[in-house]
Design a protein around this motif. Structure first.
Motif, PDB file in Angstrom:
ATOM      1  N   THR A  87       0.804  -1.223   0.000  1.00  0.00           N
ATOM      2  CA  THR A  87       0.000   0.000   0.000  1.00  0.00           C
ATOM      3  C   THR A  87       0.837   1.273   0.000  1.00  0.00           C
ATOM      4  O   THR A  87       0.285   2.373  -0.020  1.00  0.00           O
ATOM      5  CB  THR A  87      -0.955   0.023   1.209  1.00  0.00           C
ATOM      6  OG1 THR A  87      -0.174  -0.121   2.418  1.00  0.00           O
ATOM      7  CG2 THR A  87      -1.973  -1.107   1.126  1.00  0.00           C
ATOM      8  N   ILE A 118      -1.883   3.989  -4.813  1.00  0.00           N
ATOM      9  CA  ILE A 118      -1.530   3.834  -3.396  1.00  0.00           C
ATOM     10  C   ILE A 118      -0.568   4.966  -3.047  1.00  0.00           C
ATOM     11  O   ILE A 118      -0.103   5.702  -3.918  1.00  0.00           O
ATOM     12  CB  ILE A 118      -0.885   2.462  -3.098  1.00  0.00           C
ATOM     13  CG1 ILE A 118       0.337   2.233  -3.993  1.00  0.00           C
ATOM     14  CG2 ILE A 118      -1.905   1.337  -3.263  1.00  0.00           C
ATOM     15  CD1 ILE A 118       1.096   0.949  -3.718  1.00  0.00           C
ATOM     16  N   ASP A 392      -4.411   1.349   6.206  1.00  0.00           N
ATOM     17  CA  ASP A 392      -3.803   0.570   5.129  1.00  0.00           C
ATOM     18  C   ASP A 392      -3.809  -0.880   5.594  1.00  0.00           C
ATOM     19  O   ASP A 392      -3.005  -1.270   6.461  1.00  0.00           O
ATOM     20  CB  ASP A 392      -2.369   1.028   4.879  1.00  0.00           C
ATOM     21  CG  ASP A 392      -2.267   2.438   4.345  1.00  0.00           C
ATOM     22  OD1 ASP A 392      -3.310   3.041   4.050  1.00  0.00           O
ATOM     23  OD2 ASP A 392      -1.133   2.945   4.222  1.00  0.00           O
ATOM     24  N   SER A 432      -6.433   1.137   1.161  1.00  0.00           N
ATOM     25  CA  SER A 432      -5.479   2.225   1.321  1.00  0.00           C
ATOM     26  C   SER A 432      -6.210   3.402   1.930  1.00  0.00           C
ATOM     27  O   SER A 432      -7.173   3.917   1.348  1.00  0.00           O
ATOM     28  CB  SER A 432      -4.891   2.631  -0.040  1.00  0.00           C
ATOM     29  OG  SER A 432      -4.071   3.777   0.089  1.00  0.00           O
TER      30      SER A 432
END
Length: 471
Positions: A87, A118, A392, A432
């Motif tokens: 992430t 991300i 995340d 994310s």
């Protein structure tokens, strides 16, 4: 919308326990049992692990190299990363001698803007150290939040810096709270060995490995470590591939030198024989440092287990076999160095490491996420599952069995170096900052939703920096 992840086994670098996670406004709001479902999307993670999002500290997206450009950009590369449970990526920003550092940083911002799915940040290459560079570094740290600087000890006449540049960079990093990273190979010796090989008509891909033997990596690693000790600074050795380099890092750490070591999945599961594949197929496995004889794999696994090496990067730098790698059909030095690795980084470590008893589940999280966040000034915003941290999160099925294949991967290159490898475990859903990027193994994210991360100076976050050197 709020999300409530229920029934999963939460795994951090230090703990494993069953609990629910409430996600709100992109953050982890609560962790506990029987949390209220009111107003929340309920995500059932029964039978699955919930990991903090992986952090890949070593990527080269849309990077110029050898007359071409790496195939995956910040869109395809971060989509593939997310499929693999990553992430956050930290990409290497190349610089040019005599040009303002900000020019290169602006170029990398342009590459990544409106593309990454991300979060991401940059390392900055240092190719020279003079009064102009010295004047620019404080603003790079304060305004851009770039606190890690890479010095190449290899690629003579392309990237390689001299020892004086390395040492002065170490001194400045000590003064400014930066972290120096090195590609540790002796570029002068490599150039000599390459010239000898070409003069003898040795042009096949295997000679990429034979002209970059493990001794040149070990020597350069030891030299960089000694300079770090002399400067009383801090060093991160990227993509460690061999026992010689591991030995130098271990000895330096015993002396109290501040040395951190990274390896990559390709060095853990592939070996030098892949460069001998017929019909130029060996070119698919040309990267630097090169793959080593199989005996080095056990050394690397043991170094991860014992903490001599602390992190796993992908060194993602993908090139097509047809149209890019084949530029070196008649000369191995013209094969672009690098491979498509970013998507399989975490699964390979889980399958070959955790499932086979080489490392623990908590070590897996530490190696792929937590230790990286602490090293590069992102902890505790990233790298852990705790109240207030970014949401995340990776919902990971530890029992899925599959074969890695270019046909099912999401990287842009026309091959996968791990083709046919049987692995166990796969991310099912990835969030994310609280939003799905991957849901039920499908990409559902938004192109350009990733945020640029400004990072803290080395050792400034909550964790005492000395913890980074404890095995």
């Amino acid at each position: 919308m709020k999300k409530l992840i229920k029934n999963g086994m939460i795994v951090t670098a230090s703990d494993s326990y069953k609990a629910d996670i409430l996600v709100e406004n992109g953050k982890i709001a609560l962790i506990g049992n029987q949390l209220s479902e009111a107003g929340a999307e309920v995500v059932d993670a029964e039978g699955k692990y919930v990991f903090p999002g992986g952090i890949d500290p070593h990527t080269h997206l849309e990077m110029p190299f050898g007359g071409t450009v790496s195939k995956d950009d910040f869109e395809t590369g971060t989509i593939a990363a997310a499929h693999g449970g990553t992430t956050t990526v930290i990409d290497f920003c190349l610089t040019n001698k005599g040009k303002p550092l900000q020019d290169s940083i602006d170029e990398w911002h342009a590459k990544s803007k409106d593309k990454a799915v991300i979060d991401y940040s940059f390392h900055l290459m240092i190719s020279e150290m003079n009064e102009s560079v010295l004047e620019q570094l404080p603003s790079v740290i304060d305004e851009e939040g770039i606190t890690s600087f890479k010095v190449f000890m290899a690629y003579k006449n392309v990237f390689q810096a001299d020892d004086g540049t390395l040492f002065r960079t170490l001194e400045e990093a000590k003064r400014l709270g930066g972290l120096v990273m090195v590609h540790a190979e002796n570029g002068d010796v490599i150039e000599h060995l390459v010239n000898k090989a070409l003069a003898a008509g040795q042009t096949e891909p295997i000679y990429h490995a034979l002209t970059r033997p493990p001794e040149v990596e070990g020597e350069a690693t030891g030299r960089a470590a000694q300079l770090t000790g002399l400067a009383d600074s801090q060093l991160y050795v990227v993509h460690v591939s061999c026992g010689q380099a591991v030995k130098e890092i271990a000895e330096a750490r015993k002396k109290g030198y501040h040395i951190i070591g990274e390896t990559c999945p390709q060095y853990l599961v592939l070996d030098q024989s892949y460069l001998e594949k017929p019909d130029f197929e060996g070119a698919k496995y040309v990267w630097s440092p090169p793959l080593r004889e199989k005996e080095h794999q056990d050394v690397l696994w043991n170094a991860l287990k014992t903490g001599v090496l602390q992190t796993l990067g992908s060194d993602q730098c993908s090139f097509d076999f047809k149209g890019q790698k084949d530029m070196g059909k008649d000369d191995f030095t013209k094969i672009p160095n690098g491979g498509p690795i970013i998507e399989d980084r975490m699964t390979i470590l889980f399958s070959e490491g955790v499932k086979k008893g080489r490392i623990s589940l908590n070590q897996f999280v530490d190696i792929t996420s937590t230790r990286i966040a602490k090293t590069f000034g992102l902890f505790p915003q990233k790298g852990t599952i705790s109240i207030g941290a970014d949401a995340d999160l990776v919902i990971f099925d530890p029992d899925i069995e599959r074969k890695i294949s270019v046909d099912t991967s999401h990287m842009a290159a026309d091959y996968n170096p791990f083709e046919g490898m049987e692995v166990t475990g796969q991310p099912v859903s990835v969030l994310s900052r609280g939003s799905y990027v991957i849901k039920d193994k499908e990409f559902v994210g938004e192109i350009g939703s990733g945020s640029y991360l400004k990072r803290a100076r080395f050792g400034e976050r909550k964790e005492n920096q000395q913890e980074l050197y404890q095995n």
